[in-house]
Design a protein around this motif. Structure first.
Motif, PDB file in Angstrom:
ATOM      1  N   THR A 162      -9.243  -2.343   9.266  1.00 28.20           N
ATOM      2  CA  THR A 162      -9.563  -1.084   8.584  1.00 28.20           C
ATOM      3  C   THR A 162      -9.813   0.032   9.589  1.00 28.20           C
ATOM      4  OG1 THR A 162     -10.515  -2.258   6.695  1.00 28.20           O
ATOM      5  CG2 THR A 162     -11.147   0.052   6.977  1.00 28.20           C
ATOM      6  N   ARG A 195      -4.718   1.282   5.277  1.00 27.98           N
ATOM      7  CA  ARG A 195      -4.826  -0.131   5.625  1.00 27.98           C
ATOM      8  C   ARG A 195      -3.620  -0.948   5.132  1.00 27.98           C
ATOM      9  NH1 ARG A 195      -8.913  -4.371   6.480  1.00 27.98           N
ATOM     10  NH2 ARG A 195      -8.044  -6.292   5.646  1.00 27.98           N
ATOM     11  N   ALA A 250      -6.578   0.987  11.491  1.00 25.72           N
ATOM     12  CA  ALA A 250      -5.682   1.795  10.651  1.00 25.72           C
ATOM     13  C   ALA A 250      -6.175   3.241  10.589  1.00 25.72           C
ATOM     14  CB  ALA A 250      -5.597   1.198   9.251  1.00 25.72           C
TER      15      ALA A 250
END
Length: 466
Positions: free
Chosen positions: A437, A447, A440
């Motif tokens: 997470t 994600r 990203a």
């Protein structure tokens, strides 16, 4: 301006939302954006009463935004907001043209009072001015130093009737400059007529420029009015003027000197009143030295020179141009494309763009058509030169900063281990302790898309370095 429009620039969503609510409750139109680059895109598309910008932002700072707005919309008051409330910073902002200064945390009443003061100042300084901005500049995308020089030269030369020669490589936007000059001249309500001197054979070019009488040559079935007469009172733009033959150059020179044109097959000269602008991607001086272009015509055309910078000399404009083309083609094609991946942007920043802005435009269109994700990826481009294309599958170097991106070119010929795209993802994961997470978010991806890219590149936990 019946309802003042305010541009709010801040990378913090909480601040943007707070300002939007305060200002909208007072009846202002508010456009909130999250970055300096996004602000410059908006400022080139809309007319604003006031801009309020954070000082400390990633990418482009508030001070850079301020300096760019001073060129693009010089009458717009800019208020700088910062959490770094020092006297030195405030003075520096004012010296660079800021209208005023507001420190965080601020109250709604402080914002309202300052905005009201700025709006009143804006109205007082644009009385009698319908737009508050030069005309024709909405066609340009760019706030780099090189482009600011072009804008300034356009505004200098536009009010005159001087002949202008625009030079620059193909695809740099020479015709846009010619149109901006016309749009800001006293001739703006008269015709702007353009012709590409490369597109027609010598006899046809003369017919187009000067006109012809019926029966003056085989195929002349009717009298034709030439572009010099069609443009009468306005502006005639001769694109790629270096391609005119020597014999046609002599006739063109006479028309410029005498301010009258005689149609082919005609005997009576017709007076003309035009502003002549020419463009070329070649050096007319060098052609004149070789005897391939008339020197006297060169001097006539080159009264005011304007040189258009190639895209490789205005890399700071890349994000603006990419964003503009991305939105346009995504809308036209009907795709939800949110942006360009960091890996793809790294490649664009290193590419030399021999075809300049026109080439970039075609690249983005192709990438939008081919994109399978909501972020443009390196594989979506088919433009890469052979060396850079090899890098996609050969380089083990992953840039982390703008300076490090330059290393890509220097490592082109080194033997590589991991493709750039895979290395980029792995490095992001390593920096974030393999928290997908956070990785990203750091590279600007959702994600699910980041995970899809991991799957595509066959990246799994076994690639983790402990």
């Amino acid at each position: 301006m019946s309802q003042p429009r305010i541009l709010v620039v801040d990378d913090e969503a909480v601040i943007r939302e707070a300002l939007r609510r305060i200002l909208q409750s007072d009846g202002y139109q508010v456009d909130p954006v999250a970055s300096g680059h996004a602000a410059l895109e908006r400022i080139q598309q809309e007319q604003y009463s006031v801009v309020i910008s954070d000082l400390k932002m990633p990418g482009m700072s508030g001070m850079e935004v301020l300096k760019s707005i001073r060129i693009l919309q010089p009458n717009v008051p800019v208020i700088i907001i910062t959490g770094y409330a020092t006297v030195e910073t405030a003075v520096d902002a004012i010296k660079n043209g800021a209208f005023d200064y507001l420190s965080k945390p601020f109250t709604p009443d402080q914002v309202r009072a300052l905005i009201r003061k700025a709006v009143d100042h804006r109205l007082a300084n644009t009385e009698g001015d319908d737009s508050g901005n030069a005309q024709g500049f909405d066609r340009f995308i760019g706030a780099s130093k090189a482009m600011k020089k072009v804008y300034n030269r356009i505004l200098q030369v536009a009010p005159t009737d001087s002949t202008v020669l625009i030079t620059g490589e193909s695809g740099t936007g020479k015709e846009l400059v010619a149109r901006a000059i016309h749009d800001n001249s006293q001739r703006r309500d008269k015709p702007f007529v353009a012709i590409d001197c490369t597109a027609l054979a010598e006899t046809l070019l003369e017919s187009e420029l000067f006109g012809h009488e019926k029966g003056s040559f085989t195929g002349a079935m009717r009298t034709k009015v030439g572009l010099f007469k069609i443009a009468d009172g306005g502006t005639l733009f001769l694109d790629e003027v270096s391609n005119i033959s020597l014999s046609s150059q002599a006739k063109l020179l006479r028309v410029i000197q005498e301010r009258e044109v005689t149609p082919i097959g005609g005997t009576k000269p017709q007076p003309i009143n035009i502003r002549l602008i020419s463009a070329t991607n070649k050096s007319l001086r060098e052609l004149a030295e070789k005897g391939e272009f008339r020197e006297d015509l060169y001097f006539r055309l080159n009264t005011i020179p304007i040189d258009m910078p190639p895209l490789r000399d205005r890399k700071g404009d890349l994000p603006l141009l990419i964003g503009h083309f991305l939105r346009r083609f995504a809308s036209e094609i009907g795709k939800d494309i949110k942006g360009v991946s960091p890996a793809a942007m790294a490649l664009l920043e290193q590419y030399e763009f021999p075809g300049n802005v026109r080439e970039l435009e075609h690249m983005i269109e192709r990438a939008v058509v081919l994109a399978e994700e909501d972020l443009i990826q390196p594989a979506d481009f088919g433009f890469l030169d052979s060396e850079l294309a090899e890098t996609l599958g050969s380089s083990d170097y992953t840039p982390k900063t703008a300076d490090e991106l330059k290393e890509i070119k220097r490592r082109l010929r080194e033997e590589a281990v991991i493709p750039i795209e895979k290395s980029f993802v792995l490095e992001a994961l390593q920096r974030n302790d393999w928290n997908i997470t956070r990785a990203a978010e750091e590279v600007g991806m959702l994600r699910p898309n980041f995970q899809a890219l991991m799957k595509k590149l066959q990246i799994s936990a076994r690639d983790r370095k402990f």
